[in-house]
Write a protein that holds these residues in place. Structure first.
Motif, short mmCIF file in Angstrom:
data_model
loop_
_atom_site.label_atom_id
_atom_site.label_comp_id
_atom_site.label_asym_id
_atom_site.label_seq_id
_atom_site.Cartn_x
_atom_site.Cartn_y
_atom_site.Cartn_z
N GLY A 203 -8.92 -61.44 7.61
CA GLY A 203 -7.70 -61.87 8.27
C GLY A 203 -7.08 -63.10 7.64
O GLY A 203 -7.40 -63.47 6.50
N PRO A 204 -6.18 -63.76 8.37
CA PRO A 204 -5.55 -64.99 7.86
C PRO A 204 -6.59 -66.02 7.45
O PRO A 204 -7.67 -66.10 8.04
CB PRO A 204 -4.72 -65.47 9.06
N LYS A 205 -6.24 -66.82 6.44
CA LYS A 205 -7.19 -67.75 5.87
C LYS A 205 -7.72 -68.75 6.88
O LYS A 205 -8.89 -69.16 6.81
CB LYS A 205 -6.54 -68.48 4.70
N TRP A 206 -6.87 -69.13 7.85
CA TRP A 206 -7.31 -70.14 8.82
C TRP A 206 -8.41 -69.62 9.74
O TRP A 206 -9.11 -70.41 10.39
CB TRP A 206 -6.13 -70.64 9.65
N LEU A 207 -8.59 -68.29 9.78
CA LEU A 207 -9.66 -67.71 10.60
C LEU A 207 -11.00 -67.68 9.87
O LEU A 207 -12.04 -67.50 10.51
CB LEU A 207 -9.28 -66.29 11.02
N HIS A 208 -10.99 -67.84 8.55
CA HIS A 208 -12.22 -67.70 7.77
C HIS A 208 -13.30 -68.69 8.22
O HIS A 208 -14.49 -68.37 8.21
CB HIS A 208 -11.93 -67.90 6.28
N ARG A 209 -12.87 -69.87 8.61
CA ARG A 209 -13.85 -70.90 8.99
C ARG A 209 -14.63 -70.52 10.25
O ARG A 209 -15.70 -71.07 10.50
CB ARG A 209 -13.13 -72.22 9.22
N PHE A 210 -14.07 -69.59 11.04
CA PHE A 210 -14.74 -69.20 12.27
C PHE A 210 -15.72 -68.04 12.08
O PHE A 210 -16.42 -67.67 13.02
CB PHE A 210 -13.70 -68.80 13.34
N ALA A 211 -15.74 -67.45 10.89
CA ALA A 211 -16.59 -66.28 10.64
C ALA A 211 -18.06 -66.53 10.95
O ALA A 211 -18.72 -65.69 11.58
CB ALA A 211 -16.41 -65.79 9.20
N PRO A 212 -18.64 -67.66 10.50
CA PRO A 212 -20.07 -67.88 10.80
C PRO A 212 -20.34 -68.04 12.29
O PRO A 212 -21.43 -67.72 12.76
CB PRO A 212 -20.40 -69.17 10.04
N TYR A 213 -19.34 -68.54 13.03
CA TYR A 213 -19.56 -68.84 14.45
C TYR A 213 -19.32 -67.62 15.35
O TYR A 213 -19.93 -67.49 16.41
CB TYR A 213 -18.66 -70.00 14.88
N ILE A 214 -18.41 -66.73 14.90
CA ILE A 214 -18.11 -65.56 15.72
C ILE A 214 -19.33 -64.66 15.85
O ILE A 214 -19.48 -63.93 16.84
CB ILE A 214 -16.91 -64.77 15.14
N VAL A 215 -20.22 -64.74 14.85
CA VAL A 215 -21.48 -63.98 14.93
C VAL A 215 -22.27 -64.40 16.16
O VAL A 215 -22.73 -63.55 16.94
CB VAL A 215 -22.31 -64.21 13.65
N HIS A 216 -22.41 -65.69 16.35
CA HIS A 216 -23.20 -66.19 17.48
C HIS A 216 -22.48 -65.96 18.81
O HIS A 216 -23.13 -65.71 19.82
CB HIS A 216 -23.50 -67.67 17.27
N VAL A 217 -21.16 -66.03 18.78
CA VAL A 217 -20.39 -65.72 20.00
C VAL A 217 -20.61 -64.27 20.40
O VAL A 217 -20.85 -63.95 21.57
CB VAL A 217 -18.89 -66.00 19.78
N THR A 218 -20.52 -63.37 19.42
CA THR A 218 -20.73 -61.94 19.71
C THR A 218 -22.16 -61.70 20.18
O THR A 218 -22.38 -60.96 21.15
CB THR A 218 -20.45 -61.11 18.45
N ASN A 219 -23.12 -62.31 19.52
CA ASN A 219 -24.52 -62.17 19.94
C ASN A 219 -24.71 -62.68 21.36
O ASN A 219 -25.49 -62.12 22.14
CB ASN A 219 -25.44 -62.93 18.99
N PHE A 220 -24.00 -63.77 21.70
CA PHE A 220 -24.10 -64.33 23.05
C PHE A 220 -23.64 -63.31 24.09
O PHE A 220 -24.34 -63.08 25.09
CB PHE A 220 -23.26 -65.60 23.15
#
Length: 474
Positions: A137-154
């Protein structure tokens, strides 16, 4: 069923560009997929052709698995959900929610295929899809990629633990109903939950699910028999609309929404089933396996909800098993048998449902911090026991079956089943679409995402307030 290897993501350099993408697939009792080596860059990569499944399942098997995953404690609570919504609004809304749910699952599967094709891997799990979608997606979303994993796992972890909480309350309610009938007592349901705690801990100590397979087969058989008996009770007398409200109070609709979403969404088994199919291309499409299974599921849910509510009206209980009449000796035998059989079936299923939470917690977040291999097995049993105790304590604290179902449905599945699929489709196809097609996709997904967020906030708050009110009335 679930894929192991939660949360594997692509790595980024200082400029936010992808360095590599490695999916750490594991082999376990539920899934055995070999990851084929990446083909040359100029090859038109088809993920389906590179999946090597040891025991692929047929289309019929897939439909059966989808039906089994949707017919549990949730469908037994649907009549209570129709009480909140009304028989007319409940019927219409179930169809609408079913269509929205199936559409979002279709989105998820489409994005899964596209991401696998772009990254030249045969399959991904849900957290992996989320992280890589943000990277597309948009470049500004790239920084959230490592964290969205843990959000989804949560959300996955809370959902699976929520299922286990519901199971404990269901078992306690039905055992209490049986004992109360024969002893004329009125023992607190928490006592019966405490009685089954140790057996539930022991069944979750089983590390290999193949040992539970024979019991699961028995549980499936008695579940089918139980539903036949429930239908006998519902339809043995003429159904009437008298005294049954067609539309319930709008303030109670979020309770209906959460219950139906919790019961109907099969988000936890969709990816594993598609990954294990012999012909995965037949899973999607207008007449695909997924749509055919969901058509049956929606019809069954409307039937159980509508006729269950019309049968028992305002007296309908959190589980319809608690409404079964005992007017004669044969009624007593049938009604108490249903409760006992379903309690046993759900007890066995608890070990399967909690396996997902245990697998995620242990393999993703705990095992890597255990430095001494000598104590790994001990710590695994500690993790298994702690997770069971968490579900038990929550169930004891809030022994309200219908409110539990509504709470976890609104809190978890509004994101996993609605908002997240809308987000990942937008990210993955934003650069490819132009003009009207792009604007339409953005608008459509914005509506779905907004609906999911509203469902999360309103549904969760309504369920929490209902839980507080239920304690205030005691």
């Amino acid at each position: 069923m679930s894929l192991d290897g939660y949360g594997n993501i692509a790595f980024l350099d200082d400029n936010g560009k992808r360095l590599n993408l490695i999916d750490n697939y594991h082999k376990n009792e539920l899934m055995n997929i070999e990851v084929a080596e990446k083909p040359p860059k100029d090859e038109d990569y088809d993920p389906y052709m590179h999946r090597k499944v040891e025991h692929p399942i047929s289309n019929t098997d897939t439909i059966i698995h989808l039906l089994k995953s949707s017919f549990g404690t949730g469908i037994l609570a649907i009549p209570k959900a129709f009480y909140h919504a009304g028989w007319l609004l409940g019927s219409i809304s179930t169809v609408v929610l079913g269509l929205v749910a199936i559409y979002c699952i279709q989105i998820l599967l489409k994005v899964h295929y596209e991401l696998c094709k772009r990254n030249k891997v045969p399959c991904m799990d849900y957290p992996n899809i989320m992280s890589n979608a943000l990277l597309e997606g948009p470049k500004w979303l790239h920084r959230f990629a490592p964290y969205i994993v843990h959000v989804t796992n949560f959300f996955i972890l809370v959902y699976q633990l929520g299922i286990c909480c519901v199971y404990i309350v269901f078992i306690g309610d039905n055992i209490k109903s049986i004992v109360d009938h024969f002893t004329q007592s009125n023992t607190d349901v928490r006592i019966y939950m405490l009685m089954v705690l140790l057996p539930i801990i022991f069944i979750n100590w089983v590390r290999n699910l193949k040992y539970l397979a024979p019991f699961s087969t028995i549980a499936n058989a008695i579940t089918i028999l139980s539903f036949v008996i429930i239908c006998y009770f519902m339809f043995r007398e003429p159904i009437s609309l008298e005294g049954r409200r067609p539309v319930g109070p709008i303030s109670e609709f979020p309770l209906f929404f959460g219950t139906v979403l919790f019961s109907m969404e099969a988000i936890g088994v969709i990816m594993p089933l598609e990954n294990e199919m012999k012909t995965p291309k037949s899973f999607v499409g207008l007449t695909g396996v997924l749509n055919r299974a969901f058509a049956i599921i929606v019809i069954m849910y409307i039937g159980m909800g509508l006729f269950g509510y019309l049968k028992y009206g305002d007296a309908v209980e959190a589980s319809i098993t608690l409404n079964l009449e005992t007017n004669s000796d044969i009624d007593v035998i049938l009604a108490q048998s249903v409760k006992g059989m379903l309690a046993f079936g759900i007890f066995i299923t608890h070990g399967v449902a909690c396996y997902v939470a245990i697998d995620l917690t242990w393999n993703k977040y705990v095992v890597n911090i255990i430095t001494n291999d000598r104590y790994k097995l001990l710590w695994e049993y500690v993790v298994r026991t702690v997770l069971v105790l968490i579900t038990f304590l929550l169930a004891v604290a809030i022994p309200k079956l219908d409110l539990f179902i509504s709470l976890f449905g609104a809190f978890c599945l509004s994101m996993l089943g609605l908002a997240f699929p809308a987000l990942i489709e937008t990210c993955v196809f934003l650069k490819e679409k132009t003009g009207v097609a792009r604007a339409t996709m953005i608008a459509k997904n914005a509506i779905i995402g907004f609906f999911g967020l509203c469902a999360l906030i309103i549904g969760t708050s309504t369920s929490v307030l209902a839980i507080i009110d239920s304690f205030a009335q005691e």
